[in-house]
Design a protein around this motif. Structure first.
Motif, PDB file in Angstrom:
ATOM      1  N   PRO A   1       0.813  -1.221   0.000  1.00  0.00           N
ATOM      2  CA  PRO A   1       0.000   0.000   0.000  1.00  0.00           C
ATOM      3  C   PRO A   1       0.840   1.262   0.000  1.00  0.00           C
ATOM      4  N   ASN A   2       0.226   2.333  -0.471  1.00  0.00           N
ATOM      5  CA  ASN A   2       0.883   3.637  -0.489  1.00  0.00           C
ATOM      6  C   ASN A   2       0.611   4.368   0.820  1.00  0.00           C
ATOM      7  N   LEU A   3       1.421   5.369   1.073  1.00  0.00           N
ATOM      8  CA  LEU A   3       1.208   6.250   2.215  1.00  0.00           C
ATOM      9  C   LEU A   3      -0.116   6.999   2.045  1.00  0.00           C
ATOM     10  N   ASP A   4      -0.914   7.091   3.092  1.00  0.00           N
ATOM     11  CA  ASP A   4      -2.126   7.897   3.034  1.00  0.00           C
ATOM     12  C   ASP A   4      -2.391   8.532   4.392  1.00  0.00           C
ATOM     13  N   GLU A   5      -3.539   9.220   4.499  1.00  0.00           N
ATOM     14  CA  GLU A   5      -3.817   9.970   5.726  1.00  0.00           C
ATOM     15  C   GLU A   5      -4.035   9.070   6.931  1.00  0.00           C
TER      16      GLU A   5
ATOM     17  N   LEU B   1       9.063   1.002   8.561  1.00  0.00           N
ATOM     18  CA  LEU B   1       9.134  -0.408   8.177  1.00  0.00           C
ATOM     19  C   LEU B   1       8.135  -1.236   8.976  1.00  0.00           C
ATOM     20  N   LYS B   2       8.047  -0.964  10.264  1.00  0.00           N
ATOM     21  CA  LYS B   2       7.119  -1.705  11.115  1.00  0.00           C
ATOM     22  C   LYS B   2       5.692  -1.534  10.620  1.00  0.00           C
ATOM     23  N   TRP B   3       5.343  -0.301  10.233  1.00  0.00           N
ATOM     24  CA  TRP B   3       3.991  -0.059   9.724  1.00  0.00           C
ATOM     25  C   TRP B   3       3.743  -0.830   8.434  1.00  0.00           C
ATOM     26  N   VAL B   4       4.693  -0.735   7.477  1.00  0.00           N
ATOM     27  CA  VAL B   4       4.529  -1.421   6.190  1.00  0.00           C
ATOM     28  C   VAL B   4       4.348  -2.914   6.401  1.00  0.00           C
ATOM     29  N   PHE B   5       5.174  -3.507   7.248  1.00  0.00           N
ATOM     30  CA  PHE B   5       5.164  -4.957   7.423  1.00  0.00           C
ATOM     31  C   PHE B   5       3.898  -5.467   8.118  1.00  0.00           C
ATOM     32  N   ASN B   6       3.128  -4.567   8.691  1.00  0.00           N
ATOM     33  CA  ASN B   6       1.883  -4.956   9.347  1.00  0.00           C
ATOM     34  C   ASN B   6       0.643  -4.697   8.495  1.00  0.00           C
TER      35      ASN B   6
ATOM     36  N   ASN C   1       4.716   4.772  -2.950  1.00  0.00           N
ATOM     37  CA  ASN C   1       6.012   5.299  -2.538  1.00  0.00           C
ATOM     38  C   ASN C   1       6.793   4.299  -1.701  1.00  0.00           C
ATOM     39  N   TYR C   2       6.064   3.427  -0.990  1.00  0.00           N
ATOM     40  CA  TYR C   2       6.748   2.484  -0.114  1.00  0.00           C
ATOM     41  C   TYR C   2       7.568   1.451  -0.885  1.00  0.00           C
ATOM     42  N   ASN C   3       7.226   1.193  -2.141  1.00  0.00           N
ATOM     43  CA  ASN C   3       8.080   0.329  -2.954  1.00  0.00           C
ATOM     44  C   ASN C   3       9.504   0.878  -2.994  1.00  0.00           C
TER      45      ASN C   3
END
Length: 382
Positions: A164-168, A189-194, A209-211
């Protein structure tokens, strides 16, 4: 951080030749002289300059002159620099930075998501050096990520990973200026991995953007250097891009501060949080350096011919036309748009017509760059 700032952050990095500098300055001086450096130092107490800054422009055909007249009438604040067959074809500068410095052809400016092509090039360089393959799965680098075994570096480079991409809704309250690059990176990283994947990897295209944030960190893991150090040693310095760096690195540099103010009141604060935009939107550059890059990439001077072909192949099977950190169909050429804080940018090259174009602005939002890009690129292409 408030939800409002998180929303701003979502917009920040969302995006759907030293020789040329000399040439452009010599040419522009014959057309119009900028005001003196002494007057550039004078600051006003209002957010708008009391007198409208002079503009400088060169155009090698009437269509470009017409496009530039539209820029002037819209009070475009920024830089346009284009070359045709290695010679200046369109040069425009106008407006001021938020520290009241007049913008010149040599002013360094943030380029937002244009930065992604440098991240992609760094991954390709590592592949050329035998340190990775774009077919590697992500668990080789992030074994703690439960979805990593399903995602390849190729999926991430082409925005087909499902990440997923960064959002509000991204919980960024713990990301601060006081943290180091690593501390902020670990939080993100912790947020992305969850987060669950949005779709099965490689089944569709979705910009994220997280890619590139993850790819930038892989560059650090494999090189043993900071991301910007790797870029400098392997891309910027070999090409002579000596006025290109990162927001994180250059915000406190006296040499750059004299050209640009990095105070939070002058630059949207979240754009310069350590580590936040790494790989996805962290580069600051000049018209000369970006033009050097736009020549070097298709000429095989930045990456190998095989890597260049991989970067410029359309993997989307949609109207998005995305390769590795590059949009593969922009006015019959290749490039990218960028947005960070109040800065918008784009770069572009068309090999068949021997054209390069770089644009950056600090007013008007992304539509200003997009609309004027197509007007100017069409004029350049006749």
């Amino acid at each position: 951080m408030t939800k409002a700032i998180a929303i701003v952050l979502s917009a920040i990095i969302l995006c759907t030749c030293a020789a040329c500098s000399s040439a452009s300055k010599d040419s522009s001086s014959s057309e119009s002289k900028k005001t003196s450096s002494d007057s550039n130092e004078a600051a006003t107490e209002t957010t708008q300059p009391e007198t409208k800054p002079e503009t400088t422009f060169i155009a090698d055909n009437d269509s470009i002159k017409e496009a530039f007249s539209n820029l002037e009438s819209a009070d475009f604040s920024g830089i346009v620099y284009a070359e045709r067959d290695g010679k200046p074809a369109a040069v425009y500068t106008g407006g001021k930075l938020y520290n009241d410095k007049e913008i010149t052809i040599d002013t360094p400016m943030p380029v937002g998501s244009v930065s992604k092509q440098f991240c992609a090039a760094s991954i390709m360089k590592l592949q050329e050096q035998g340190k990775l393959s774009v077919n590697d799965t992500l668990d080789k680098y992030y074994p703690e990520y439960k979805e990593a075994g399903r995602i390849t570096l190729h999926n991430m480079l082409s925005n087909r990973s499902g990440i997923p991409n960064l959002d509000e809704n991204t919980p960024l309250d713990d990301v601060t200026y006081e943290h180091t690059d690593k501390e902020n990176t670990d939080i993100l990283l912790k947020w992305v991995f969850n987060q669950p994947l949005l779709f099965e990897p490689d089944s569709e295209y979705r910009y994220s953007n997280y890619n590139f944030f993850l790819l930038g960190n892989i560059v650090e893991k494999l090189s043993g250097k900071s991301y910007i150090e790797y870029l400098r040693e392997n891309i910027f310095e070999p090409l002579g891009m000596n006025h290109t760096g990162s927001v994180d690195e250059l915000k406190d540099s006296p040499d750059w501060a004299k050209e640009f103010s990095y105070e939070p009141s002058d630059f949207i604060p979240v754009g310069i949080m350590p580590g936040l935009c790494k790989g996805a939107g962290d580069i600051i550059s000049t018209a000369a350096d970006m033009t050097t890059w736009l020549h070097a990439l298709p000429e095989g001077k930045a990456v190998s011919e095989e890597s260049y072909k991989a970067m410029t192949t359309d993997y989307t099977n949609t109207t998005d036309h995305y390769g590795y950190g590059l949009m593969t169909e922009m006015s019959s050429g290749i490039g990218h748009f960028g947005l960070t804080g109040h800065f918008t940018a784009c770069d572009y090259f068309c090999v068949d017509e021997k054209l390069t174009l770089f644009m950056v602005a600090n007013t008007g939002g992304q539509s200003t760059i997009v609309n004027n890009f197509y007007a100017i690129s069409n004029a350049l292409r006749g």
